[in-house]
Motif scaffolding. Structure first.
Motif, PDB file in Angstrom:
ATOM      1  N   LEU A   1       0.852  -1.198   0.000  1.00 46.25           N
ATOM      2  CA  LEU A   1       0.000   0.000   0.000  1.00 46.25           C
ATOM      3  C   LEU A   1       0.882   1.240   0.000  1.00 46.25           C
ATOM      4  CD1 LEU A   1      -2.587  -1.184   2.675  1.00 46.25           C
ATOM      5  CD2 LEU A   1      -2.766  -1.343   0.186  1.00 46.25           C
ATOM      6  N   GLU A   2       0.533   2.206  -0.801  1.00 45.77           N
ATOM      7  CA  GLU A   2       1.426   3.345  -1.023  1.00 45.77           C
ATOM      8  C   GLU A   2       1.526   4.277   0.175  1.00 45.77           C
ATOM      9  OE1 GLU A   2       4.172   5.751  -2.741  1.00 45.77           O
ATOM     10  OE2 GLU A   2       3.429   3.856  -3.560  1.00 45.77           O
ATOM     11  N   SER A   3       0.402   4.694   0.728  1.00 49.68           N
ATOM     12  CA  SER A   3       0.471   5.716   1.771  1.00 49.68           C
ATOM     13  C   SER A   3      -0.580   5.522   2.855  1.00 49.68           C
ATOM     14  CB  SER A   3       0.329   7.107   1.155  1.00 49.68           C
ATOM     15  OG  SER A   3      -0.888   7.219   0.430  1.00 49.68           O
ATOM     16  N   ALA A   4      -0.983   4.288   3.104  1.00 40.75           N
ATOM     17  CA  ALA A   4      -2.014   4.017   4.112  1.00 40.75           C
ATOM     18  C   ALA A   4      -1.486   4.333   5.505  1.00 40.75           C
ATOM     19  CB  ALA A   4      -2.458   2.558   4.037  1.00 40.75           C
ATOM     20  N   PRO A   5      -2.358   4.747   6.420  1.00 39.07           N
ATOM     21  CA  PRO A   5      -1.914   5.088   7.771  1.00 39.07           C
ATOM     22  C   PRO A   5      -1.576   3.891   8.650  1.00 39.07           C
ATOM     23  CG  PRO A   5      -4.287   5.353   7.586  1.00 39.07           C
ATOM     24  CD  PRO A   5      -3.781   5.063   6.205  1.00 39.07           C
ATOM     25  N   THR A   6      -1.993   2.686   8.238  1.00 35.51           N
ATOM     26  CA  THR A   6      -1.644   1.484   8.991  1.00 35.51           C
ATOM     27  C   THR A   6      -1.050   0.451   8.035  1.00 35.51           C
ATOM     28  OG1 THR A   6      -3.574   0.001   8.787  1.00 35.51           O
ATOM     29  CG2 THR A   6      -3.807   1.910  10.257  1.00 35.51           C
TER      30      THR A   6
ATOM     31  N   ALA B   1      -7.427   1.342   8.375  1.00 37.78           N
ATOM     32  CA  ALA B   1      -7.615   1.131   9.807  1.00 37.78           C
ATOM     33  C   ALA B   1      -7.074  -0.233  10.207  1.00 37.78           C
ATOM     34  CB  ALA B   1      -9.097   1.217  10.169  1.00 37.78           C
ATOM     35  N   LEU B   2      -6.806  -0.414  11.501  1.00 35.27           N
ATOM     36  CA  LEU B   2      -6.395  -1.711  12.014  1.00 35.27           C
ATOM     37  C   LEU B   2      -7.544  -2.707  11.905  1.00 35.27           C
ATOM     38  CD1 LEU B   2      -4.041  -0.056  13.293  1.00 35.27           C
ATOM     39  CD2 LEU B   2      -4.244  -1.561  15.286  1.00 35.27           C
ATOM     40  N   PRO B   3      -7.259  -3.969  11.626  1.00 33.53           N
ATOM     41  CA  PRO B   3      -8.306  -4.998  11.685  1.00 33.53           C
ATOM     42  C   PRO B   3      -8.846  -5.114  13.110  1.00 33.53           C
ATOM     43  CG  PRO B   3      -6.342  -5.810  10.551  1.00 33.53           C
ATOM     44  CD  PRO B   3      -5.965  -4.515  11.185  1.00 33.53           C
ATOM     45  N   GLY B   4     -10.076  -5.515  13.239  1.00 35.23           N
ATOM     46  CA  GLY B   4     -10.678  -5.684  14.546  1.00 35.23           C
ATOM     47  C   GLY B   4      -9.904  -6.673  15.403  1.00 35.23           C
ATOM     48  N   GLY B   5      -9.621  -6.295  16.640  1.00 32.07           N
ATOM     49  CA  GLY B   5      -8.919  -7.169  17.568  1.00 32.07           C
ATOM     50  C   GLY B   5      -7.435  -7.308  17.319  1.00 32.07           C
ATOM     51  N   GLU B   6      -6.879  -6.513  16.419  1.00 31.45           N
ATOM     52  CA  GLU B   6      -5.451  -6.641  16.108  1.00 31.45           C
ATOM     53  C   GLU B   6      -4.582  -6.371  17.330  1.00 31.45           C
ATOM     54  OE1 GLU B   6      -2.172  -7.618  14.000  1.00 31.45           O
ATOM     55  OE2 GLU B   6      -4.227  -7.766  13.284  1.00 31.45           O
ATOM     56  N   VAL B   7      -4.966  -5.407  18.124  1.00 32.30           N
ATOM     57  CA  VAL B   7      -4.211  -5.027  19.308  1.00 32.30           C
ATOM     58  C   VAL B   7      -5.066  -5.272  20.542  1.00 32.30           C
ATOM     59  CG1 VAL B   7      -3.125  -3.098  20.508  1.00 32.30           C
ATOM     60  CG2 VAL B   7      -2.863  -3.316  18.043  1.00 32.30           C
TER      61      VAL B   7
ATOM     62  N   PRO C   1      -2.377 -10.908   8.957  1.00 30.05           N
ATOM     63  CA  PRO C   1      -1.196 -10.545   8.172  1.00 30.05           C
ATOM     64  C   PRO C   1      -1.489  -9.344   7.281  1.00 30.05           C
ATOM     65  CG  PRO C   1      -2.248 -12.464   7.213  1.00 30.05           C
ATOM     66  CD  PRO C   1      -2.967 -12.186   8.505  1.00 30.05           C
ATOM     67  N   ASN C   2      -0.441  -8.592   6.974  1.00 32.14           N
ATOM     68  CA  ASN C   2      -0.613  -7.484   6.034  1.00 32.14           C
ATOM     69  C   ASN C   2      -0.527  -8.007   4.601  1.00 32.14           C
ATOM     70  OD1 ASN C   2       2.127  -7.795   5.422  1.00 32.14           O
ATOM     71  ND2 ASN C   2       2.692  -5.700   5.924  1.00 32.14           N
TER      72      ASN C   2
ATOM     73  N   SER D   1       1.780   1.760  15.567  1.00 27.26           N
ATOM     74  CA  SER D   1       2.344   2.954  14.935  1.00 27.26           C
ATOM     75  C   SER D   1       2.072   2.891  13.437  1.00 27.26           C
ATOM     76  CB  SER D   1       3.852   3.048  15.190  1.00 27.26           C
ATOM     77  OG  SER D   1       4.532   1.983  14.552  1.00 27.26           O
ATOM     78  N   SER D   2       2.263   3.997  12.763  1.00 28.74           N
ATOM     79  CA  SER D   2       2.140   3.996  11.306  1.00 28.74           C
ATOM     80  C   SER D   2       3.368   3.329  10.699  1.00 28.74           C
ATOM     81  CB  SER D   2       2.012   5.428  10.781  1.00 28.74           C
ATOM     82  OG  SER D   2       3.281   6.056  10.766  1.00 28.74           O
ATOM     83  N   PRO D   3       3.274   2.846   9.459  1.00 30.44           N
ATOM     84  CA  PRO D   3       4.449   2.235   8.829  1.00 30.44           C
ATOM     85  C   PRO D   3       5.628   3.194   8.692  1.00 30.44           C
ATOM     86  CG  PRO D   3       2.457   1.628   7.639  1.00 30.44           C
ATOM     87  CD  PRO D   3       2.060   2.682   8.625  1.00 30.44           C
ATOM     88  N   ALA D   4       5.362   4.506   8.686  1.00 29.51           N
ATOM     89  CA  ALA D   4       6.434   5.484   8.495  1.00 29.51           C
ATOM     90  C   ALA D   4       7.077   5.931   9.792  1.00 29.51           C
ATOM     91  CB  ALA D   4       5.889   6.713   7.758  1.00 29.51           C
ATOM     92  N   ALA D   5       6.472   5.612  10.948  1.00 23.01           N
ATOM     93  CA  ALA D   5       6.960   6.123  12.232  1.00 23.01           C
ATOM     94  C   ALA D   5       8.356   5.592  12.536  1.00 23.01           C
ATOM     95  CB  ALA D   5       5.996   5.746  13.341  1.00 23.01           C
ATOM     96  N   ARG D   6       9.243   6.486  12.990  1.00 26.09           N
ATOM     97  CA  ARG D   6      10.627   6.145  13.281  1.00 26.09           C
ATOM     98  C   ARG D   6      10.894   6.246  14.785  1.00 26.09           C
ATOM     99  NH1 ARG D   6      14.604   9.769  10.142  1.00 26.09           N
ATOM    100  NH2 ARG D   6      15.978   7.951  10.275  1.00 26.09           N
ATOM    101  N   SER D   7      11.828   5.464  15.260  1.00 21.20           N
ATOM    102  CA  SER D   7      12.284   5.544  16.640  1.00 21.20           C
ATOM    103  C   SER D   7      13.754   5.149  16.667  1.00 21.20           C
ATOM    104  CB  SER D   7      11.450   4.640  17.560  1.00 21.20           C
ATOM    105  OG  SER D   7      11.378   3.324  17.057  1.00 21.20           O
ATOM    106  N   SER D   8      14.398   5.329  17.821  1.00 24.43           N
ATOM    107  CA  SER D   8      15.819   5.013  17.903  1.00 24.43           C
ATOM    108  C   SER D   8      16.235   4.924  19.367  1.00 24.43           C
ATOM    109  CB  SER D   8      16.661   6.082  17.198  1.00 24.43           C
ATOM    110  OG  SER D   8      16.569   7.331  17.881  1.00 24.43           O
ATOM    111  N   LEU D   9      17.333   4.219  19.608  1.00 25.83           N
ATOM    112  CA  LEU D   9      17.933   4.104  20.933  1.00 25.83           C
ATOM    113  C   LEU D   9      19.434   3.900  20.782  1.00 25.83           C
ATOM    114  CD1 LEU D   9      15.724   1.680  23.088  1.00 25.83           C
ATOM    115  CD2 LEU D   9      16.108   4.115  23.490  1.00 25.83           C
TER     116      LEU D   9
END
Length: 238
Positions: free
Chosen positions: A124-129, A134-140, A156-157, A212-220
């Protein structure tokens, strides 16, 4: 190669999905500043583990390598074999991938940020999840959690991958730089040549918002250990 019985190889070899090579738009215009600018990236094809590495997959590595048990290893809330491994440093995650290649064959390593985001988007090009709008029902799971849920319990995606962007932050290969997208090469980027923090991606069972969105970044810093930091492994094609 490490001498393992066929049954042992089957037990630790991660099931993996092929992620096709190609171009995609990396980043998010409406995300945090380090997710911009949105830019086109081309990645080579690869195989990515269907789930984060589990305790069951990591246990043989602990038995053979000179590596201490990570924190929370003996905690009852983290003891199920099907839970994602947590509490490992970036160095231990990278060492496991190298050991895995010697044990089961193939070139295994941590995914780059670009490879991880390509895989998380599932075509998917620019989907938020990782699944679309949206998230599938019960995913989290909802409610209070004492530890991470079992891997592979959800949907699965588009590339057949589970738990992308949810249960744990996942170490990536790259060094992290907040403005790296301004200078990133267009083909198979691997991050800056040096840095103080390693990149990571994904959500967390500990957070109030557990995805998180597929684009979200984090680091440690790479020697850090957290109860919501794990990893999944990539097998290079060819």
């Amino acid at each position: 190669m490490i001498a393992l019985a066929p049954a042992e190889v089957r037990a630790i070899r991660p099931a993996a999905a092929r992620v096709p090579g190609g171009r995609f738009r990396m980043g998010a215009a409406d995300g945090r500043p380090d997710e911009s600018p949105v830019h086109e990236v081309e990645v080579s094809p690869f195989h990515l583990a269907l789930t984060p590495v589990t305790r069951a997959q990591y246990a043989p590595f602990l038995a053979e390598a000179d590596t201490p048990e990570p924190p929370w290893w003996s905690h009852p809330a983290f003891a199920h074999p099907g839970q994602p491994l947590v509490g490992v440093t970036w160095f231990e995650a990278a060492a496991f991938a190298q050991w895995l290649g010697a044990a089961v064959g193939g070139r295994w390593r941590l995914p780059t940020e670009a490879e991880w985001e390509r895989a998380a988007r599932g075509g998917l090009e620019s989907a938020p999840t990782a699944w679309g709008a949206a998230l599938p029902g019960g995913e989290v799971p909802s409610g209070r959690l004492e530890g991470p849920w079992l891997v592979g319990r959800g949907t699965p995606n588009g590339y057949g991958l589970f738990d992308m962007t949810t249960v744990v932050h996942e170490w990536c290969l790259d060094w992290y730089a907040d403005r790296y997208y301004e200078v990133s090469p267009g083909t198979d980027p691997r991050g800056p040549d040096e840095g103080e923090r390693r990149s990571s991606r994904g959500g967390s069972w500990r957070h109030h918002v557990r995805w998180s969105s597929p684009a979200a970044r984090s680091s440690l810093p790479p020697a850090s250990r957290y109860a919501d930091y794990g990893f999944r492994v990539l097998r290079e094609d060819g």
